[in-house]
Design a protein around this motif. Structure first.
Motif, mmCIF file in Angstrom:
data_model
loop_
_atom_site.group_PDB
_atom_site.id
_atom_site.type_symbol
_atom_site.label_atom_id
_atom_site.label_comp_id
_atom_site.label_asym_id
_atom_site.label_seq_id
_atom_site.Cartn_x
_atom_site.Cartn_y
_atom_site.Cartn_z
ATOM 1 N N SER A 191 5.886 5.861 2.283
ATOM 2 C CA SER A 191 6.331 4.477 2.431
ATOM 3 C C SER A 191 6.429 4.199 3.925
ATOM 4 O O SER A 191 6.744 5.091 4.720
ATOM 5 N N VAL B 229 -0.560 1.285 7.573
ATOM 6 C CA VAL B 229 -1.938 1.029 7.139
ATOM 7 C C VAL B 229 -2.754 0.631 8.367
ATOM 8 O O VAL B 229 -2.294 -0.170 9.193
ATOM 9 N N TYR C 146 0.807 -1.222 0.000
ATOM 10 C CA TYR C 146 0.000 0.000 0.000
ATOM 11 C C TYR C 146 0.843 1.276 0.000
ATOM 12 O O TYR C 146 0.298 2.374 0.068
ATOM 13 N N GLU C 147 2.167 1.152 -0.075
ATOM 14 C CA GLU C 147 3.030 2.301 0.165
ATOM 15 C C GLU C 147 2.765 3.449 -0.806
ATOM 16 O O GLU C 147 2.433 3.249 -1.978
ATOM 17 N N SER C 148 2.892 4.655 -0.257
ATOM 18 C CA SER C 148 2.722 5.908 -0.999
ATOM 19 C C SER C 148 1.331 6.075 -1.599
ATOM 20 O O SER C 148 1.150 6.754 -2.607
ATOM 21 N N THR C 149 0.321 5.468 -0.969
ATOM 22 C CA THR C 149 -1.065 5.625 -1.410
ATOM 23 C C THR C 149 -1.875 6.318 -0.323
ATOM 24 O O THR C 149 -1.371 6.621 0.761
ATOM 25 N N GLU C 150 -3.167 6.525 -0.610
ATOM 26 C CA GLU C 150 -4.051 7.157 0.370
ATOM 27 C C GLU C 150 -4.275 6.259 1.586
ATOM 28 O O GLU C 150 -4.807 6.698 2.601
ATOM 29 N N LEU C 151 -3.878 4.989 1.506
ATOM 30 C CA LEU C 151 -4.045 4.071 2.640
ATOM 31 C C LEU C 151 -2.854 4.086 3.593
ATOM 32 O O LEU C 151 -2.890 3.446 4.650
ATOM 33 N N THR C 152 -1.777 4.790 3.225
ATOM 34 C CA THR C 152 -0.615 4.927 4.115
ATOM 35 C C THR C 152 -0.306 6.394 4.412
ATOM 36 O O THR C 152 0.724 6.687 5.019
ATOM 37 N N ASP D 153 -9.113 4.621 4.681
ATOM 38 C CA ASP D 153 -8.538 5.659 3.828
ATOM 39 C C ASP D 153 -8.193 6.885 4.678
ATOM 40 O O ASP D 153 -9.014 7.346 5.482
ATOM 41 N N TYR E 285 0.210 8.626 2.034
ATOM 42 C CA TYR E 285 1.124 9.034 0.966
ATOM 43 C C TYR E 285 2.597 8.904 1.347
ATOM 44 O O TYR E 285 3.429 9.694 0.908
ATOM 45 N N LYS F 94 -8.222 9.768 3.799
ATOM 46 C CA LYS F 94 -9.069 10.911 3.441
ATOM 47 C C LYS F 94 -10.017 11.259 4.587
ATOM 48 O O LYS F 94 -10.440 12.416 4.733
#
Length: 342
Positions: free
Chosen positions: A186, A232, A176-182, A329, A184, A331
């Motif tokens: 790593s 996460v 999930y790294e660098s996504t809205e679930l972490t 998320d 943004y 968000k």
């Protein structure tokens, strides 16, 4: 000084030993129990002594009817395989395996049978591997086959564990790294470890710790659009928790970052899990804003127990709108309630 219910007053006490029979899994186990008594000879409550008696009875049961923890540890060690892949191979949860090896938890009859089979016939590991290898990743399968082939050729195997504790924890968050679930980022293992160390300096209930970590990462995202650790979190019935939190805690304990203590709190066997730091917290891993957030979270929830902080988290939109057992998320951090510092 201890309080005596019989006398209705606090006063001096001494410790004595007496025979005591406990029933452990239907078996009567007799031990020499150490208890505290007041100066009139009445038994007075002492949580530490009571816990020590339960632990002694548990260990004696393991010696008489089960398998001592050090023997369970030796079963795995003979193959040179780490906690997580070995647990997958034999079909036991890695957290349970760790607790079996540490003596914190008695194995079930099914698990005990597996350990005894492998102790009596180490070659049985190949049958378990064929049965459960589908649970291992491609990488784990390849490494396990190399280890088991080497073990079969030599009984003096000294191969390192398939995966280190650090690699296992990092692998949980890597997809999930660098996504809205972490948030943004790593995943930063060192930051995550020192967040845990910050909140467990004086010991904290496991359930509460999970919420403190979540609030810290999400509050940082709310204010600066990045998390602290890149971890996460997922929605479970008792609130947000780091993904695969039981596995993570088990490996942090194996790394000697923390120690997990289980206390029996009533006669029905209900237990309370608490987490205490085994290393020093290092503030140098965090910038001034991150340190401020850690302190704010700790202070805001200073008087909250596990139930209260779980109920509080259940009112957050992040928990309400995320499906059960799904990642949360970041968000939703924008709707996080600001902390009450009163």
């Amino acid at each position: 000084m201890r309080y005596c219910d019989e006398c209705g007053a606090e006063g001096p006490s001494t410790t004595i030993e007496r025979p005591k029979t406990f029933t452990v899994r239907g078996k009567e186990i007799e031990i020499q129990q150490t208890i505290a008594v007041c100066d009139k000879g009445h038994k007075v409550y002492d949580e530490e002594l009571d816990n020590a008696s339960i632990l002694l009875a548990t260990h004696k049961y393991a010696e008489q009817y089960g398998m001592p923890a050090e023997q369970i540890h030796a079963v795995r060690q003979q193959y040179g395989i780490g906690y997580r892949p070995f647990a997958k191979i034999i079909g036991i949860g890695s957290a349970s395996l760790r607790r079996h090896e540490s003596g914190e938890l008695l194995p079930s009859e099914t698990h005990l049978d597996i350990y005894k089979r492998l102790q009596a016939d180490p070659g049985m590991i190949h049958k378990y591997y064929q049965r459960h290898k589908g649970k291992l990743s491609t990488r784990e399968q390849k490494q396990a086959e190399n280890v088991l082939a080497s073990w079969q050729a030599s009984t003096s195997l000294t191969i390192e564990s398939i995966q280190s504790d650090e690699e296992i924890i990092e692998a949980i968050h890597r997809p999930y790294e660098s996504t809205e679930l972490t948030g943004y980022l790593s995943f930063n293992l060192e930051k995550f470890i020192h967040m845990v160390l910050f909140f467990t300096r004086d010991g904290v209930a496991k359930t509460k710790l999970m919420k403190l970590l979540w609030y810290a990462d999400f509050m940082k995202f709310k204010r600066q659009t990045v998390s602290i650790s890149g971890a996460v979190y997922e929605r479970l019935p008792f609130g947000p928790v780091p993904k695969d939190h039981e596995i993570t805690l088990a490996h942090l304990q194996h790394m000697n970052v923390i120690r997990i203590e289980e206390t029996i709190i009533n006669d029905e066997g209900w237990t309370m899990m608490s987490v205490k730091a085994s290393q020093q917290f290092d503030p140098s891993y965090f910038d001034v804003h991150e340190l401020d957030i850690l302190r704010e979270i700790e202070y805001a929830f200073r008087n909250y127990g596990s139930r209260k902080i779980s109920d509080y988290a259940h009112q957050e939109r992040a928990w309400i709108e995320t499906p059960s057992e799904h990642p949360i998320d970041y968000k939703y951090a924008t709707d996080l309630r600001e902390l009450d510092m009163m």
